[in-house]
Design an enzyme around this catalytic site. Sequence first.
Site, PDB file in Angstrom:
ATOM      1  NE  ARG A  37      -2.081  -1.099   3.677  1.00 24.50           N
ATOM      2  CZ  ARG A  37      -2.544  -0.880   4.900  1.00 24.50           C
ATOM      3  NH1 ARG A  37      -3.791  -0.456   5.074  1.00 24.50           N
ATOM      4  NH2 ARG A  37      -1.773  -1.063   5.954  1.00 24.50           N
ATOM      5  CE  LYS A  90       9.830 -12.440  13.846  1.00 21.14           C
ATOM      6  NZ  LYS A  90       9.433 -11.587  14.971  1.00 21.14           N
ATOM      7  CG  ASP A 168       7.261  -9.021  16.196  1.00 19.05           C
ATOM      8  OD1 ASP A 168       6.615  -9.533  15.266  1.00 19.05           O
ATOM      9  OD2 ASP A 168       8.344  -8.418  16.028  1.00 19.05           O
TER      10      ASP A 168
END
Length: 308
Positions: A37, A90, A168
Amino acid sequence: MSIINLAIVGVGKIVRDQHLPAVAANADYRLVAAASRNAQVEGVANFASIEEMLATVPSIDAVSLCMPPQYRHAAAVAALEAGKHVFLEKPPGATLSEVEDLAALAARKDVSLFASWHSRYAPAVEAARAFLAGTTITSMRVMWKEDVRQWHPGQDWIWQPGGLGVFDPGINALSIVTRILPRQVFATAATLEFPENRDAPIAASIRFTDAAGLDLEAEFDWRQVGPQSWDIIARTQAGEMVLSEGGARLSVDGRLVHGEPEQEYPSLYRRFAEIIRAGRSDVDLAPLRHVADAFMLGRRKVVEAFHD
């Protein structure tokens, strides 16, 4: 398939730092398109959406999906339905169920799905696995502590539901632990620290064990300043093993026994080409399952607000 025509979706920092150099250095791939985007890749066809890209460039053989995990399932379905092999950055998704759905779809479409865990390909991980396989482990401590402002500046998605917060990076540690331990472990308790203005944790501590009663504790924290900590320490009958620098260096009783330059993403793309040519998928959900378990078991602790 001689050369794999590859497209990348979600052109952000990790793509520019890791994916693009790894693909450029690998003769198995030809980068033919990108979809994002807000960014473009020079020298290839660029599109605003994966749907437009797939409709316009039918020669694509495989797609690497590198957008935040909350948006990955729909993109993966589009690629798999189009008969493309899919590489998942991931974590492979926002939930276990959606990744299992993708694995089933890949099998029906007879294409390869790769749930990539880049830290498993750190240079000393396999040496640590071999060392632990030859001894008895009495305890293990995992310390994965870093400065979120350094590694994720201005990235709001990581603080949103499904973004995982400190997991994360923490899931990188779990991907190594689940690779090097000889037996399956499971969480028994957890504490997750949520800033009062965020929907994802900034720190977490988790206790694990296995069928033999292993004492394993993991500490993840995004508030570390100065030197960063990515260490796994195991006390064993053969001595104290330290896997440091995110899996780059292995020491036993203070003596360096393995250390090589980092090649994680080149190794991932070699693996992706390998499974494509073998007609297989590689979808290990153990690291993501441990994160899900931590959220299920975890005691929520509210801490001071975090401002980027």
